[in-house]
Design a protein around this motif. Sequence first.
Motif, PDB file in Angstrom:
ATOM      1  N   LEU A   1       0.827  -1.201   0.000  1.00  0.00           N
ATOM      2  CA  LEU A   1       0.000   0.000   0.000  1.00  0.00           C
ATOM      3  C   LEU A   1       0.862   1.252   0.000  1.00  0.00           C
ATOM      4  N   LYS A   2       1.954   1.220   0.731  1.00  0.00           N
ATOM      5  CA  LYS A   2       2.880   2.355   0.727  1.00  0.00           C
ATOM      6  C   LYS A   2       3.498   2.528  -0.657  1.00  0.00           C
ATOM      7  N   MET A   3       3.800   1.433  -1.291  1.00  0.00           N
ATOM      8  CA  MET A   3       4.457   1.479  -2.602  1.00  0.00           C
ATOM      9  C   MET A   3       3.527   1.927  -3.731  1.00  0.00           C
ATOM     10  N   THR A   4       2.214   1.876  -3.488  1.00  0.00           N
ATOM     11  CA  THR A   4       1.275   2.307  -4.539  1.00  0.00           C
ATOM     12  C   THR A   4       1.261   3.820  -4.716  1.00  0.00           C
TER      13      THR A   4
ATOM     14  N   SER B   1      -1.497   5.350  -7.286  1.00  0.00           N
ATOM     15  CA  SER B   1      -1.120   6.008  -8.544  1.00  0.00           C
ATOM     16  C   SER B   1      -0.189   5.136  -9.383  1.00  0.00           C
ATOM     17  N   LYS B   2       0.355   4.081  -8.791  1.00  0.00           N
ATOM     18  CA  LYS B   2       1.205   3.141  -9.522  1.00  0.00           C
ATOM     19  C   LYS B   2       0.439   1.841  -9.715  1.00  0.00           C
ATOM     20  N   ILE B   3       0.257   1.452 -10.961  1.00  0.00           N
ATOM     21  CA  ILE B   3      -0.657   0.349 -11.283  1.00  0.00           C
ATOM     22  C   ILE B   3      -0.158  -1.013 -10.794  1.00  0.00           C
ATOM     23  N   LEU B   4       1.095  -1.371 -11.057  1.00  0.00           N
ATOM     24  CA  LEU B   4       1.567  -2.704 -10.659  1.00  0.00           C
ATOM     25  C   LEU B   4       1.562  -2.895  -9.148  1.00  0.00           C
ATOM     26  N   PRO B   5       2.115  -1.960  -8.367  1.00  0.00           N
ATOM     27  CA  PRO B   5       2.009  -2.133  -6.915  1.00  0.00           C
ATOM     28  C   PRO B   5       0.557  -2.152  -6.423  1.00  0.00           C
TER      29      PRO B   5
END
Length: 104
Positions: free
Chosen positions: A20-23, A27-31
């Motif tokens: 969730l932090k990495m998204t 806004s970032k589709i793969l994460p």
Amino acid sequence: MYWLSLFVAGLCEIFWAVGLKMTEGFSKILPSIITVAGMIASFFFLSIALKKLPLSIVYAIWTGIGTAGTVLFGIFYFHEPTSMAHLICVAMIICGIIGLRILT
């Protein structure tokens, strides 16, 4: 089998919380896709554990594994600040998880 499912559910909770932090706000589709998959897996394994284990114990252990694991991941991977007090608190969570398992 139910305890193993609970443990896997806890690991999946760590996985999706970190994801969730990495998204970056989804806004970032793969994460984002990986995070949602982790959520689904976590709830799936949690539901298996709940078939035979008490809700109060399952929920406490599931969130405890997720909390302790996420804190440790944040410290070691994201280099988040920590102190001895933080580490003692995480150790107490882990002791609580072990205690609930032993007493159940």
